[in-house]
Scaffold this active site. Structure first.
Site, PDB file in Angstrom:
ATOM      1  N   CYS A  31      23.037 -22.078  -8.140  1.00 50.31           N
ATOM      2  CA  CYS A  31      22.380 -20.920  -7.528  1.00 50.31           C
ATOM      3  C   CYS A  31      21.018 -21.249  -6.942  1.00 50.31           C
ATOM      4  CB  CYS A  31      22.249 -19.795  -8.547  1.00 50.31           C
ATOM      5  SG  CYS A  31      23.841 -19.257  -9.151  1.00 50.31           S
ATOM      6  N   HIS A  52      16.557 -14.684  -7.270  1.00 45.16           N
ATOM      7  CA  HIS A  52      18.007 -14.856  -7.316  1.00 45.16           C
ATOM      8  C   HIS A  52      18.617 -13.605  -7.947  1.00 45.16           C
ATOM      9  CE1 HIS A  52      21.944 -16.355  -7.922  1.00 45.16           C
ATOM     10  NE2 HIS A  52      21.813 -16.594  -9.214  1.00 45.16           N
ATOM     11  N   ASN A  67      26.491 -11.450  -7.754  1.00 45.07           N
ATOM     12  CA  ASN A  67      25.850 -12.767  -7.702  1.00 45.07           C
ATOM     13  C   ASN A  67      26.633 -13.657  -6.740  1.00 45.07           C
ATOM     14  OD1 ASN A  67      24.870 -15.324  -8.161  1.00 45.07           O
ATOM     15  ND2 ASN A  67      24.911 -15.184 -10.398  1.00 45.07           N
TER      16      ASN A  67
END
Ligand code: ACO
Length: 327
Positions: free
Chosen positions: A117, A253, A283
């Protein structure tokens, strides 16, 4: 503007999201979960799922084409294409290669980045370094994922979290003492490699797991995420001679609204200075930050002179942040 420092600024952004929406109500029919649990514990309402035959390279190329259009650059002016992804179409050729082909970016170097990520921030940092060193003028950085291809749809612990999508940003050379990228921090901690990993995704066999799936110790990831994202944000602010009070917008994030809330609270940032769109997309791993950056601009939440901090963590563990004075 001779005598000014060479840095990078963002000259264009773009995003691409699959059309299909998977709502919490849809997931209620697939696993033992509820809209209430997902909304309260994670903050997601729906996520996008790639169509059959729609791959990471397709999403990446669409996002990149938009970023190129916004920048006003020609494809031939791109010097390097960096793609943060954990779900490439295949290991090689890289997604970056496919994007190069789709855009006709014939003069670009091409590289995929494996930083989970944090992939977009790793890419953005490398872009800045190449530009600052005077080696390159325009670097296209993309985060693109088809997470739906590695989600175990029978595992309620993980399947509710992830979505598909891509975001792109072009970093271009900029001469300024005060504007553009101000500072970066990249980090990692391989000691926590058991907290989050993708089975059967390389040469190592996982005889006990029949598939290529995301495995995660959610609680531990949560704690590490809050600590490392907070420390990375402080680090880049200190590197830029700033404090959290100077931040105009934090783009974290998008993994969990409670992680984002805990980081914002430790930094003392009010809600209006924190960008959150996880409800719409879940996500999307390396893509969350460039998608959010794109939407922050669309919504007029970034103007010249603003201090932007982007901040991420991911499997590895990896973590990183970048401070930018917007121009
Ligand atoms: N629906 C309903 N109940 C659920 C679900 C679900 N989808 N998932 C778990 N539960 C249950 C658990 O079984 C548990 O039940 P129990 O109390 O009877 O044992 C209860 O809910 C609480 O479970 P926890 O795991 O303690 O829940 P938590 O509050 O920690 O939330 C979550 C779990 C959302 C995963 C959270 O820990 C989190 O967000 N962690 C970080 C995840 C993350 O950011 N991953 C990064 C991916 S980034 C990358 O690099 C790929």
């Amino acid at each position: 503007m001779s005598g000014c420092k060479l840095t990078a600024r963002v000259s264009g952004v773009g995003k691409a999201l699959p059309e299909r929406r998977l709502t919490n109500a849809d997931l209620e029919k697939m696993v033992d979960t509820s809209d209430e649990w997902i909304s309260q514990r994670v903050g997601i309402k729906e996520r996008r799922i790639a169509a059959e035959g729609e791959y990471t390279s397709h999403l990446a190329s669409r996002a990149a084409a938009d970023a190129l259009k916004m920048s006003g650059l020609k494809a031939e002016e791109i010097d390097l294409i960096l793609v943060g992804t954990s779900t490439p179409d295949m290991v090689y050729p890289s997604v970056a290669c496919q994007v190069q082909k789709a855009l006709g970016a014939v003069n670009a170097g091409v590289l995929d980045i494996s930083a989970a990520c944090t992939g977009f921030i790793y890419g953005a940092s490398l872009a800045w370094g190449m530009i600052k060193a005077g080696c390159m003028r325009n670097v296209l950085v993309i985060g693109s994922e088809v997470n739906s291809s590695v989600v175990n749809w029978k595992d309620r612990d993980t399947c509710i979290l992830f979505g598909d999508g891509a975001g792109a940003a072009i970093f271009s050379a900029h001469e300024s003492e005060t504007e553009g990228v101000l500072s970066i921090k990249l980090g990692g901690d391989g000691n926590f490699d058991e907290l989050l990993y993708l089975t059967n995704s390389g040469c190592r066999p996982f005889p006990d797991v029949a598939g290529r799936y995301i495995m995660m110790q959610g609680n531990e990831v949560f704690k590490q995420a809050v600590r490392n994202m907070y420390e990375c944000a402080i680090n880049v602010l200190e590197g830029a001679g700033l404090t959290a009070a100077d931040v105009s917008l934090l783009i974290p994030h998008q993994a969990n609204t409670r992680i984002i809330g805990a980081v914002a609270k430790r930094l003392g940032l009010p809600d209006e200075k924190v960008f959150v769109n996880i409800a719409d997309y879940g996500n999307t791993s390396a893509a969350t930050i460039p998608i959010a950056l794109c939407e922050a601009l669309e919504q007029g939440r970034l103007k010249k002179g603003d201090v932007l901090v982007i901040d991420a963590f991911g499997a590895g563990l990896t973590f990183g942040a970048m401070a930018i004075r917007w121009t």
